[in-house]
Scaffold this motif. Sequence first.
Motif, PDB file in Angstrom:
ATOM      1  N   GLY A  96     -20.685   1.747 -24.158  1.00  9.71           N
ATOM      2  CA  GLY A  96     -21.487   1.878 -25.367  1.00  9.71           C
ATOM      3  C   GLY A  96     -21.769   3.304 -25.783  1.00  9.71           C
ATOM      4  N   SER A  97     -21.751   4.245 -24.834  1.00 10.50           N
ATOM      5  CA  SER A  97     -21.974   5.648 -25.166  1.00 10.50           C
ATOM      6  C   SER A  97     -21.327   6.486 -24.073  1.00 10.50           C
ATOM      7  CB  SER A  97     -23.465   5.955 -25.227  1.00 10.50           C
ATOM      8  OG  SER A  97     -23.999   5.955 -23.926  1.00 10.50           O
ATOM      9  N   ILE A  98     -21.302   7.804 -24.278  1.00 10.02           N
ATOM     10  CA  ILE A  98     -20.722   8.659 -23.242  1.00 10.02           C
ATOM     11  C   ILE A  98     -21.512   8.510 -21.942  1.00 10.02           C
ATOM     12  CG2 ILE A  98     -20.292  11.063 -22.611  1.00 10.02           C
ATOM     13  CD1 ILE A  98     -19.649  11.639 -25.504  1.00 10.02           C
ATOM     14  N   ILE A  99     -22.826   8.283 -22.061  1.00 10.45           N
ATOM     15  CA  ILE A  99     -23.655   8.128 -20.865  1.00 10.45           C
ATOM     16  C   ILE A  99     -23.265   6.855 -20.106  1.00 10.45           C
ATOM     17  CG2 ILE A  99     -26.023   7.815 -20.047  1.00 10.45           C
ATOM     18  CD1 ILE A  99     -26.807   9.485 -22.597  1.00 10.45           C
ATOM     19  N   ILE A 136     -23.782  20.290 -25.538  1.00 10.37           N
ATOM     20  CA  ILE A 136     -22.998  19.236 -24.876  1.00 10.37           C
ATOM     21  C   ILE A 136     -23.886  18.007 -24.654  1.00 10.37           C
ATOM     22  CG2 ILE A 136     -21.860  18.592 -22.712  1.00 10.37           C
ATOM     23  CD1 ILE A 136     -20.850  21.517 -22.591  1.00 10.37           C
ATOM     24  N   ALA A 193     -14.965  15.334 -32.932  1.00  5.74           N
ATOM     25  CA  ALA A 193     -14.711  15.174 -31.499  1.00  5.74           C
ATOM     26  C   ALA A 193     -14.273  16.492 -30.878  1.00  5.74           C
ATOM     27  CB  ALA A 193     -13.657  14.099 -31.258  1.00  5.74           C
ATOM     28  N   TYR A 251     -10.135  -2.204  -8.903  1.00  6.38           N
ATOM     29  CA  TYR A 251     -11.152  -2.832  -9.753  1.00  6.38           C
ATOM     30  C   TYR A 251     -11.272  -4.324  -9.474  1.00  6.38           C
ATOM     31  CZ  TYR A 251     -11.280   1.190 -12.921  1.00  6.38           C
ATOM     32  OH  TYR A 251     -11.431   2.419 -13.475  1.00  6.38           O
ATOM     33  N   ASP A 273      -9.309  -6.386 -11.362  1.00  5.39           N
ATOM     34  CA  ASP A 273      -8.909  -7.075 -12.591  1.00  5.39           C
ATOM     35  C   ASP A 273      -7.509  -7.663 -12.459  1.00  5.39           C
ATOM     36  OD1 ASP A 273      -7.888  -4.529 -12.492  1.00  5.39           O
ATOM     37  OD2 ASP A 273      -7.859  -4.224 -14.636  1.00  5.39           O
ATOM     38  N   TYR A 305     -13.955  -1.554 -16.608  1.00  2.21           N
ATOM     39  CA  TYR A 305     -12.612  -0.976 -16.483  1.00  2.21           C
ATOM     40  C   TYR A 305     -11.931  -1.030 -17.846  1.00  2.21           C
ATOM     41  CZ  TYR A 305     -11.767  -5.958 -15.739  1.00  2.21           C
ATOM     42  OH  TYR A 305     -11.768  -7.316 -15.847  1.00  2.21           O
ATOM     43  N   TYR A 326     -17.250  14.405 -16.779  1.00  9.81           N
ATOM     44  CA  TYR A 326     -17.696  14.412 -18.164  1.00  9.81           C
ATOM     45  C   TYR A 326     -16.520  14.163 -19.109  1.00  9.81           C
ATOM     46  CZ  TYR A 326     -19.923  15.759 -22.471  1.00  9.81           C
ATOM     47  OH  TYR A 326     -20.407  15.733 -23.749  1.00  9.81           O
ATOM     48  N   LEU A 354     -16.199  18.943 -28.555  1.00 11.11           N
ATOM     49  CA  LEU A 354     -16.293  18.835 -27.100  1.00 11.11           C
ATOM     50  C   LEU A 354     -15.524  19.923 -26.385  1.00 11.11           C
ATOM     51  CD1 LEU A 354     -16.406  15.079 -26.944  1.00 11.11           C
ATOM     52  CD2 LEU A 354     -17.908  16.636 -25.729  1.00 11.11           C
ATOM     53  N   GLY A 377     -14.574   1.726  -7.447  1.00 10.19           N
ATOM     54  CA  GLY A 377     -13.974   0.633  -8.228  1.00 10.19           C
ATOM     55  C   GLY A 377     -14.637  -0.704  -8.077  1.00 10.19           C
ATOM     56  N   VAL A 416     -17.017  22.440 -23.917  1.00  7.55           N
ATOM     57  CA  VAL A 416     -17.182  22.315 -22.477  1.00  7.55           C
ATOM     58  C   VAL A 416     -16.303  23.335 -21.753  1.00  7.55           C
ATOM     59  CG1 VAL A 416     -15.438  20.657 -21.691  1.00  7.55           C
ATOM     60  CG2 VAL A 416     -17.787  20.482 -20.864  1.00  7.55           C
ATOM     61  N   PHE A 417     -15.157  23.670 -22.376  1.00 11.87           N
ATOM     62  CA  PHE A 417     -14.265  24.654 -21.747  1.00 11.87           C
ATOM     63  C   PHE A 417     -14.861  26.056 -21.779  1.00 11.87           C
ATOM     64  CE2 PHE A 417     -11.216  21.314 -22.919  1.00 11.87           C
ATOM     65  CZ  PHE A 417     -10.747  21.048 -21.649  1.00 11.87           C
ATOM     66  N   TYR A 451     -14.643   6.863 -23.507  1.00 13.03           N
ATOM     67  CA  TYR A 451     -15.540   6.401 -24.565  1.00 13.03           C
ATOM     68  C   TYR A 451     -14.772   6.242 -25.872  1.00 13.03           C
ATOM     69  CZ  TYR A 451     -19.029   6.620 -28.255  1.00 13.03           C
ATOM     70  OH  TYR A 451     -19.770   6.365 -29.377  1.00 13.03           O
ATOM     71  N   TYR A 452     -13.956   7.253 -26.202  1.00 17.09           N
ATOM     72  CA  TYR A 452     -13.221   7.165 -27.462  1.00 17.09           C
ATOM     73  C   TYR A 452     -12.190   6.042 -27.439  1.00 17.09           C
ATOM     74  CZ  TYR A 452     -15.602  11.069 -29.474  1.00 17.09           C
ATOM     75  OH  TYR A 452     -16.584  11.854 -30.001  1.00 17.09           O
ATOM     76  N   LEU A 501     -17.635  26.795 -20.794  1.00 16.43           N
ATOM     77  CA  LEU A 501     -18.361  26.984 -19.540  1.00 16.43           C
ATOM     78  C   LEU A 501     -17.526  27.758 -18.525  1.00 16.43           C
ATOM     79  CD1 LEU A 501     -20.065  23.519 -19.034  1.00 16.43           C
ATOM     80  CD2 LEU A 501     -21.125  25.651 -19.722  1.00 16.43           C
ATOM     81  N   PHE A 502     -16.197  27.582 -18.600  1.00 13.16           N
ATOM     82  CA  PHE A 502     -15.327  28.259 -17.642  1.00 13.16           C
ATOM     83  C   PHE A 502     -15.331  29.772 -17.847  1.00 13.16           C
ATOM     84  CE2 PHE A 502     -13.380  24.032 -17.352  1.00 13.16           C
ATOM     85  CZ  PHE A 502     -13.333  23.915 -15.981  1.00 13.16           C
ATOM     86  N   THR A 551     -23.959   9.662 -28.954  1.00  8.95           N
ATOM     87  CA  THR A 551     -23.115   8.461 -28.947  1.00  8.95           C
ATOM     88  C   THR A 551     -23.891   7.220 -28.531  1.00  8.95           C
ATOM     89  OG1 THR A 551     -22.443   8.819 -26.653  1.00  8.95           O
ATOM     90  CG2 THR A 551     -21.061   9.803 -28.355  1.00  8.95           C
ATOM     91  N   LEU A 552     -25.155   7.388 -28.116  1.00  9.53           N
ATOM     92  CA  LEU A 552     -25.949   6.215 -27.733  1.00  9.53           C
ATOM     93  C   LEU A 552     -26.063   5.259 -28.913  1.00  9.53           C
ATOM     94  CD1 LEU A 552     -28.909   7.641 -25.620  1.00  9.53           C
ATOM     95  CD2 LEU A 552     -27.219   5.974 -24.896  1.00  9.53           C
ATOM     96  N   PRO A 553     -25.858   3.963 -28.680  1.00 13.08           N
ATOM     97  CA  PRO A 553     -26.017   3.003 -29.769  1.00 13.08           C
ATOM     98  C   PRO A 553     -27.512   2.804 -30.056  1.00 13.08           C
ATOM     99  CG  PRO A 553     -25.485   1.863 -27.739  1.00 13.08           C
ATOM    100  CD  PRO A 553     -25.494   3.314 -27.412  1.00 13.08           C
ATOM    101  N   VAL A 579     -24.285  16.156 -27.963  1.00 16.59           N
ATOM    102  CA  VAL A 579     -23.091  15.382 -28.307  1.00 16.59           C
ATOM    103  C   VAL A 579     -23.050  14.093 -27.480  1.00 16.59           C
ATOM    104  CG1 VAL A 579     -20.586  15.379 -28.290  1.00 16.59           C
ATOM    105  CG2 VAL A 579     -21.811  17.420 -29.007  1.00 16.59           C
ATOM    106  N   THR A 580     -23.460  14.218 -26.200  1.00 16.48           N
ATOM    107  CA  THR A 580     -23.447  13.070 -25.307  1.00 16.48           C
ATOM    108  C   THR A 580     -24.437  12.003 -25.757  1.00 16.48           C
ATOM    109  OG1 THR A 580     -22.891  14.569 -23.513  1.00 16.48           O
ATOM    110  CG2 THR A 580     -23.678  12.387 -22.898  1.00 16.48           C
ATOM    111  N   PHE A 581     -25.668  12.436 -26.058  1.00 11.77           N
ATOM    112  CA  PHE A 581     -26.705  11.461 -26.410  1.00 11.77           C
ATOM    113  C   PHE A 581     -26.499  10.884 -27.806  1.00 11.77           C
ATOM    114  CE2 PHE A 581     -28.654  13.046 -22.664  1.00 11.77           C
ATOM    115  CZ  PHE A 581     -29.460  12.019 -22.229  1.00 11.77           C
ATOM    116  N   GLY A 583     -15.391  -2.781 -10.318  1.00  8.21           N
ATOM    117  CA  GLY A 583     -14.820  -3.773 -11.207  1.00  8.21           C
ATOM    118  C   GLY A 583     -15.816  -4.267 -12.240  1.00  8.21           C
TER     119      GLY A 583
END
Lengths: 242, 242, 242, 242
Positions: C176-179, D30, D112, D194, D196, C198, C157, D115, C193, D118-119, C164-165, D121-122, D37-39, D33-35, C195
């Motif tokens: 395009g998104s975190i997903i 969480i 940002a 990859y 590349d 990347y 995650y 996020l 990998g 998420v920590f 993503y950022y 959770l620990f 970012t969907l375009p 926040v993830t969803f 490809g």
Amino acid sequence: MSLRDIVQESDTKAGRAFDSVILVLIISSIITVTFETLPDLSPAAKRAFYIFEAVSVVLFTIEYVLRIVTAPKVRSYICSFHGIIDLIAILPFYLSAGFGLLAGIDLRAVRAFRLFRVFRLFKLARFDGAMARFGKAISHAKEEIMIFLFATMILLYLSAVGIYYFEHEAQPEDFGSIIHSLWWALITLTTVGYGDAYPVTVGGKLFTSIILICGLGVVAIPAGIVASALSKVVRNEERRAA
Amino acid sequence: MSLRDIVQESDTKAGRAFDSVILVLIISSIITVTFETLPDLSPAAKRAFYIFEAVSVVLFTIEYVLRIVTAPKVRSYICSFHGIIDLIAILPFYLSAGFGLLAGIDLRAVRAFRLFRVFRLFKLARFDGAMARFGKAISHAKEEIMIFLFATMILLYLSAVGIYYFEHEAQPEDFGSIIHSLWWALITLTTVGYGDAYPVTVGGKLFTSIILICGLGVVAIPAGIVASALSKVVRNEERRAA
Amino acid sequence: MSLRDIVQESDTKAGRAFDSVILVLIISSIITVTFETLPDLSPAAKRAFYIFEAVSVVLFTIEYVLRIVTAPKVRSYICSFHGIIDLIAILPFYLSAGFGLLAGIDLRAVRAFRLFRVFRLFKLARFDGAMARFGKAISHAKEEIMIFLFATMILLYLSAVGIYYFEHEAQPEDFGSIIHSLWWALITLTTVGYGDAYPVTVGGKLFTSIILICGLGVVAIPAGIVASALSKVVRNEERRAA
Amino acid sequence: MSLRDIVQESDTKAGRAFDSVILVLIISSIITVTFETLPDLSPAAKRAFYIFEAVSVVLFTIEYVLRIVTAPKVRSYICSFHGIIDLIAILPFYLSAGFGLLAGIDLRAVRAFRLFRVFRLFKLARFDGAMARFGKAISHAKEEIMIFLFATMILLYLSAVGIYYFEHEAQPEDFGSIIHSLWWALITLTTVGYGDAYPVTVGGKLFTSIILICGLGVVAIPAGIVASALSKVVRNEERRAA
């Protein structure tokens, strides 16, 4: 405090300071060599890199002279691994500059030897214990490692031969000869899988399946052997300490 | 010193010399076979390779005859694994040359059998101890290896079935049937990842995620099992030696 | 010899023969299902596959009835894991054929359940001991495996968020998104990998370097834990046997 | 039952319920926040996400206040790792909303930091024992891990230098400098591959072969060390428990 204490010892305050200065110099000279290869550097940046290189070579030269002067046995230092590495770290600069000035010969290629400085990092005494342990582990597992390297070679070769017979007609560029196919065998059995060469025929894919299922183990085992040998050496040390 | 000492023994000076000559011959004949497949070889190079091949086959034939002559039990040598390998290493050349001359039949394909020479490398006595150890390790871990190979097969099959249902409409070329999908499953679960086939649908990607997180272990475990079995065999030997 | 001995026992001669016939049937029916998905099959081949499927379903039905008839406790067999799997292996065929004939409804999708037959392979008693051993190893290492799966999730995650950022402006399609980025994180940290995605920005590459050097261990450790737990279970069994 | 029992304890019924509610809140925030970012999100979805975020921040704020009020030592909670994480999880929302309303400054980048939740959770007590065990394993194997990370760095650097000299003329884009080549070295030695960037010259391929055969072990060993250290810690605990 004598000069010898500063240069040769690493458990006095002055000795540690001297070592730290040299360490910083080595690392920054490695960084310089790295950044120097960037394309499209401005002339000012090139000049700055050159001056830094010249200064650090002068400092390394002073260090080299000091190490010779303060060495208990001069000749044994000069001929030791560390002494040769120290010399190789500075000689290329003088050769390149000298021949360039005197004879107009371009010896820039010689300067690649500067990178031997990276080995000077190993001289730092910190890792000596752990290094010895690692050496012991290697020597314990020597025979196993040899067999698996040998088996890996044979496996790579047979994979290359097999895939050559299956693929060289369908893909004469990537599998043009057994030597070409060796590249595919290496990249596949190490699971790197760039994707620049891969089988497309049914026979080639079947052959790859068999090779991968049987062969992955062979390539993966040496790491496991070293890891288990290493943990054994550590166990032995603990037993002795207890 | 009799001929038998030279050919059959490997702990006399002459025996070691004989073995070394044969070893060099085997390796250079393997290198020749490898380079022979290079495309665009000049006729001179082809001829040189052919002559070298002919000479080495003659020498291997002399060696084969010597081994038969000096063998304590002729029949048991001829029928042994080593004897058959030795014969296969020379027979194809004579068959190919003979049929070519007499009947005009092209038996070049038969020459691929020359590569069995690579197995002759295993005959070198050096690795015998380590090989036995490795054999023991395999037989210790036999059942575990079988389960994991079986689990790997099932996992590969189920992965192929799953990805087929998710991807065969979106990518009818790469995931055209379960058999096509098996190639993807193999290349993905061994983490080779050429990139010639990969899921593009959301369902296929989710399925791949689950398969990869659960499945990597299954594929990676056999190597771990062999490594641990091997280190156990070594431990046992050390205990006996102590 | 009663019918019960043949169907339920696997250590009599007739029982083993019955089991072998069923095993061959299961494997050939799996192969049929696999080849049925091949595109461009001739009508004759399709018909042959259909007839084979019908025959094997009839045989599986007879086996199912025999198992019910000979079961010591009928209800407990029908409701057991094996009983349900046996039913799921035959029901889809009848449902699909019946509804197709009577109501014209196409239930071909239901036929995918036939693949549950693959689980019938596990019923074969051979692996029972080794399976139990593997189950024990998993239960020994349960907590460690849970932590590492949890750590793997968090790592995947955070990698997806980070990349993503760094990359979503440069490559809005692949990141395009975190997903979307989670797919990259999975394929990278498992070292597959492909490809297909990347990083191309300097920041994204630096981030990937840190994630890979720190993260590979996390993803690779569960396999090591299972392997060591398994070899421990085997050691324990040997100690008891000694 | 006092408020303190509910908020601070996790072994009473009310405490477990409180913890569960917070856990569900963290996970769903969480996911949000993830969803987010969907375009191409519809304005309605964006609004729904914003409202959910606002509500969860209010609830987290109430939780934060409750934790301060019920803390045995207020200051030590606020300054603890958990306290800071709890604050970072809510502060960005207020800063972003406040500055947006008052001064028109867009502080979306600050969000940002959400996020960091998420920590949280620990913090869930379940893993505490296993976490401690993992910490011990790391500290046992600290020196080995350090050496291998150091060796990995050196190996990555030398690989990058080598491939730079072989490939930068043939592929000035992918191997433009040692820094560019470091990316190739990382992706190759971790076996991600990859595709590349990969060597195309004969020298570069030979160099890659040597680096891969020698270097894979170095990169793979740390995971093995951690796994064996971890299984040792578990063994020790079992011995103490016995």
